[in-house]
Design a protein around this motif. Structure first.
Motif, PDB file in Angstrom:
ATOM      1  N   LEU A  70       0.833  -1.199   0.000  1.00  0.00           N
ATOM      2  CA  LEU A  70       0.000   0.000   0.000  1.00  0.00           C
ATOM      3  C   LEU A  70       0.870   1.252   0.000  1.00  0.00           C
ATOM      4  O   LEU A  70       0.647   2.180  -0.778  1.00  0.00           O
ATOM      5  N   LEU A  71       1.866   1.269   0.876  1.00  0.00           N
ATOM      6  CA  LEU A  71       2.737   2.444   0.978  1.00  0.00           C
ATOM      7  C   LEU A  71       3.536   2.645  -0.304  1.00  0.00           C
ATOM      8  O   LEU A  71       3.734   3.781  -0.749  1.00  0.00           O
ATOM      9  N   ALA A  72       3.993   1.556  -0.902  1.00  0.00           N
ATOM     10  CA  ALA A  72       4.751   1.650  -2.147  1.00  0.00           C
ATOM     11  C   ALA A  72       3.876   2.230  -3.263  1.00  0.00           C
ATOM     12  O   ALA A  72       4.321   3.096  -4.031  1.00  0.00           O
ATOM     13  N   MET A  73       2.626   1.769  -3.349  1.00  0.00           N
ATOM     14  CA  MET A  73       1.710   2.266  -4.374  1.00  0.00           C
ATOM     15  C   MET A  73       1.356   3.723  -4.119  1.00  0.00           C
ATOM     16  O   MET A  73       1.306   4.539  -5.063  1.00  0.00           O
ATOM     17  N   ALA A  74       1.104   4.071  -2.861  1.00  0.00           N
ATOM     18  CA  ALA A  74       0.754   5.444  -2.522  1.00  0.00           C
ATOM     19  C   ALA A  74       1.922   6.391  -2.832  1.00  0.00           C
ATOM     20  O   ALA A  74       1.720   7.505  -3.305  1.00  0.00           O
ATOM     21  N   LYS A  75       3.140   5.937  -2.546  1.00  0.00           N
ATOM     22  CA  LYS A  75       4.325   6.753  -2.837  1.00  0.00           C
ATOM     23  C   LYS A  75       4.495   6.932  -4.340  1.00  0.00           C
ATOM     24  O   LYS A  75       4.805   8.028  -4.820  1.00  0.00           O
ATOM     25  N   GLU A  76       4.285   5.853  -5.084  1.00  0.00           N
ATOM     26  CA  GLU A  76       4.415   5.912  -6.543  1.00  0.00           C
ATOM     27  C   GLU A  76       3.442   6.920  -7.151  1.00  0.00           C
ATOM     28  O   GLU A  76       3.766   7.605  -8.106  1.00  0.00           O
ATOM     29  N   LYS A  77       2.239   7.015  -6.550  1.00  0.00           N
ATOM     30  CA  LYS A  77       1.217   7.918  -7.064  1.00  0.00           C
ATOM     31  C   LYS A  77       1.306   9.318  -6.455  1.00  0.00           C
ATOM     32  O   LYS A  77       0.481  10.185  -6.751  1.00  0.00           O
ATOM     33  N   GLY A  78       2.284   9.535  -5.583  1.00  0.00           N
ATOM     34  CA  GLY A  78       2.510  10.879  -5.084  1.00  0.00           C
ATOM     35  C   GLY A  78       1.726  11.272  -3.855  1.00  0.00           C
ATOM     36  O   GLY A  78       1.631  12.447  -3.531  1.00  0.00           O
ATOM     37  N   PHE A  79       1.183  10.287  -3.120  1.00  0.00           N
ATOM     38  CA  PHE A  79       0.409  10.609  -1.927  1.00  0.00           C
ATOM     39  C   PHE A  79       1.249  10.573  -0.643  1.00  0.00           C
ATOM     40  O   PHE A  79       0.752  10.873   0.424  1.00  0.00           O
ATOM     41  N   ILE A  80       2.495  10.189  -0.763  1.00  0.00           N
ATOM     42  CA  ILE A  80       3.414  10.202   0.382  1.00  0.00           C
ATOM     43  C   ILE A  80       4.663  10.954  -0.030  1.00  0.00           C
ATOM     44  O   ILE A  80       5.203  10.665  -1.094  1.00  0.00           O
TER      45      ILE A  80
END
Length: 222
Positions: A212-222
């Motif tokens: 989840l964190l990896a996907m969120a980071k990839e999409k710019g939410f972290i």
């Protein structure tokens, strides 16, 4: 003489210097620019609060990716833009970012509704100069990538609210799920429900927080 007070927030000094040089070189003859700068959330928060008590900024430029504040209250330029809209309601808010995914763009427009929204890869010196004058007279101004995405009809709009963004941020800082109760005023069941929704939102098939964190980071939410 039109005296304009400006705040520019970006964690790369050379980028701020470039913006400043463009604006100073292309301003109208009857314009006088006073530009303050900040390179992290803590410094920007201080300047926004100070401006609310003194002379307000006419324009505030915010990069999205910034070092978070030490207390974790502000984690991005989005958070600062919301603070500025609250504290400086007459200021024009301009977002500059490298993020160009469609749902990220729509999320920023929905949450902030900025007076200017510029994708850095779209920018030339001339476009920044044109955007500046356009925003002063007749906002909003969107760069080409933002404009094209806004025109598209998306089959589903991904929207991550403040609480979900805080959950993602805290998890990314190593906070365990059971400890989120110390930072978020929700029940554990409500937090777990939001985590499940986030995993569905980001198509996390293995159910892992790390994914989840990896996907969120990839999409710019972290």
């Amino acid at each position: 003489m039109q005296k304009l007070k400006i705040l520019m927030v970006d964690d790369h000094p050379i980028i701020i210097e470039g913006y400043m040089n463009v604006l100073m070189a292309t301003k109208a003859e009857d314009q006088e620019l006073s530009i303050d700068t900040a390179n992290n959330c803590d410094m920007a928060e201080i300047m926004i609060n100070r401006a609310a008590k003194d002379v307000h900024y006419d324009l505030c430029f915010f990069d999205i990716s910034l070092p978070p504040s030490q207390d974790g209250k502000y984690t991005s330029g989005e958070d600062l833009a919301k603070l500025a809209k609250s504290m400086l309601p007459d200021s024009k808010i301009i977002i500059l970012t490298m993020f160009n995914e469609s749902f990220r763009i729509h999320n920023i427009i929905r949450e902030i509704n900025p007076d200017g929204f510029l994708i850095k890869s779209d920018l030339t010196s001339m476009e920044l100069a044109d955007a500046f004058q356009h925003i002063l007279k007749s906002p909003p101004y969107y760069s080409s990538t933002v404009h094209n995405y806004v025109k598209q009809t998306l089959t589903s709009e991904i929207y991550v609210d403040d609480i979900n963004r805080k959950i993602l941020y805290l998890l990314s800082q190593g906070i365990k799920t059971k400890s989120l109760l110390d930072h978020i005023s929700l029940s554990m069941s409500a937090i777990e429900k939001r985590k499940k929704q986030l995993k569905l939102l980001f198509s996390v098939e293995d159910g892992k927080d790390e994914t989840l964190l990896a996907m969120a980071k990839e999409k710019g939410f972290i």
